[in-house]
Design a protein around this motif. Sequence first.
Motif, mmCIF file in Angstrom:
data_model
loop_
_atom_site.group_PDB
_atom_site.id
_atom_site.type_symbol
_atom_site.label_atom_id
_atom_site.label_comp_id
_atom_site.label_asym_id
_atom_site.label_seq_id
_atom_site.Cartn_x
_atom_site.Cartn_y
_atom_site.Cartn_z
ATOM 1 N N SER A 101 30.253 -8.660 -44.458
ATOM 2 C CA SER A 101 28.812 -8.720 -44.691
ATOM 3 C C SER A 101 28.100 -7.823 -43.680
ATOM 4 O O SER A 101 28.331 -6.621 -43.657
ATOM 5 C CB SER A 101 28.329 -10.177 -44.621
ATOM 6 O OG SER A 101 27.007 -10.307 -45.090
ATOM 7 N N ASN A 160 29.948 -4.301 -47.486
ATOM 8 C CA ASN A 160 28.724 -4.680 -48.166
ATOM 9 C C ASN A 160 27.944 -3.442 -48.598
ATOM 10 O O ASN A 160 27.650 -2.566 -47.776
ATOM 11 C CB ASN A 160 27.881 -5.547 -47.225
ATOM 12 C CG ASN A 160 26.608 -6.014 -47.866
ATOM 13 O OD1 ASN A 160 25.559 -5.421 -47.664
ATOM 14 N ND2 ASN A 160 26.681 -7.078 -48.650
ATOM 15 N N ASP A 215 28.446 -7.375 -52.708
ATOM 16 C CA ASP A 215 27.088 -7.694 -52.244
ATOM 17 C C ASP A 215 26.717 -9.101 -52.694
ATOM 18 O O ASP A 215 27.432 -9.727 -53.480
ATOM 19 C CB ASP A 215 26.065 -6.676 -52.743
ATOM 20 C CG ASP A 215 25.021 -6.347 -51.678
ATOM 21 O OD1 ASP A 215 24.533 -7.292 -51.009
ATOM 22 O OD2 ASP A 215 24.697 -5.162 -51.514
ATOM 23 N N GLY A 266 34.355 -10.331 -50.844
ATOM 24 C CA GLY A 266 32.917 -10.510 -50.849
ATOM 25 C C GLY A 266 32.483 -11.916 -50.509
ATOM 26 O O GLY A 266 33.219 -12.686 -49.882
ATOM 27 N N HIS A 267 31.280 -12.278 -50.959
ATOM 28 C CA HIS A 267 30.629 -13.531 -50.573
ATOM 29 C C HIS A 267 31.021 -14.706 -51.474
ATOM 30 O O HIS A 267 30.163 -15.421 -51.988
ATOM 31 C CB HIS A 267 29.116 -13.344 -50.569
ATOM 32 C CG HIS A 267 28.606 -12.553 -49.409
ATOM 33 N ND1 HIS A 267 28.761 -11.190 -49.311
ATOM 34 C CD2 HIS A 267 27.941 -12.938 -48.287
ATOM 35 C CE1 HIS A 267 28.209 -10.766 -48.185
ATOM 36 N NE2 HIS A 267 27.710 -11.802 -47.547
#
Length: 300
Positions: free
Chosen positions: A110, A179, A204, A272-273
Motif C-alpha cells: 500500500s 499500489n 488499489d 493487494g488489499h
Amino acid sequence: MPLTPPALRPHDRVAIVSTARKVSREEMAAAVDILTSWGLEVVLGESTTAEHHQFAGTDEVRRRDLQQQLDDPSIRAVLCARGGYGTTRIIDQIDFSGFAQHPKWVAGFSDITTLNCHLLNLGYESIHGVMPFIFNQTGGEQALETLRQALFGEPAAYSTPAHPLNRPGTATGELVGGNLTLLQNLSGTASDCALAGRILFVEDVAEYLMNIDRMMVHLDRSGKLRNLAGLLVGHFTDSLDNAVPFGQTPYEIIATYANKYHFPVAYGFPVGHEPQNVALICGRPAQLSVTPAGTKLSYL
C-alpha cells in the motif's frame, strides 16, 4: 541485478515501525506473537505508540524511527506496521548509507510502495507483502506464510486460474510495482522506478473508476507501458463510481491500455488489499507464464 538482503534466521531481531498511519501497541500484539513464534525477537519502534492526527507521530518521529531501525546492524528486517498515507512525506530525508553497509529486508505494501520502489532504485530487493496490522486477518493465513517464506529465503511460486481478460505469453524480468495510486504519485521523483523490461504488478483500494482510468492514461502517455515485459493485475477492492457511471470495471479499464501492447497480462493475481495478498519480492527476477489454463509466476 538488485542485491538480496540476507535471509532471516531464528533469534534474529526484527523491528516494526509505522511510516504512515498511526497504530497502537495493542494492535501490534498479535503480530508480535506471530513473529515470536517464528523464532524472532521483535523490537517495537517509537512510531508504534506515537500519534499526530492520522499519522504515527510527526514526520520527524516517523523519519527518526525508520532511520534508527535501518541504521541498527542488529536489526535484520524492518516491517512496516500499516499503510494509509505518510511515507512519501519522509522518504527524501532518509539516509540509506548505513543500510547499504548492512542491508536488511524491508516489507510492507500500500503506502509502503514508496519504500519498495525507492529501495529498488538504490539497488536492493524488498518485500511487497502483508503488514503487522493485519497479520491475524481471517483468510490471510496463506499470505502470511508467503511473507515468512520470503523473509527466511524459502522458495515460492504462484499459480492462479485463467481469467477471460488474460493475454497469453511468457515473460522474464524483475518484479516491480505495488499500489497504482502510489506508483502514480512517485512519478518524476527520486522513488520513480523504471518499468522497461520488468514485470509490473498493480493493485488499489477504494479508488474511483475515473481515477483508475486517469492513472492508466498517465502510465500509457508517459511511455511506461510500452516496454513492459509483463503485467500482473491484482485486487482492485471497493472501487467507487460517480453519479454518472464510468461504464467499465477496473479490469476492463486496465485492459483498454494494456491491449495496445503485446506483453502477457494476468488478471486476478492475489496481491493487494484483500486477505489473499501473497508476498512478492520487488527487484527479484521472475518468469511469468500466462496460458489458457492459468497463470504461473516463479522466481529465477
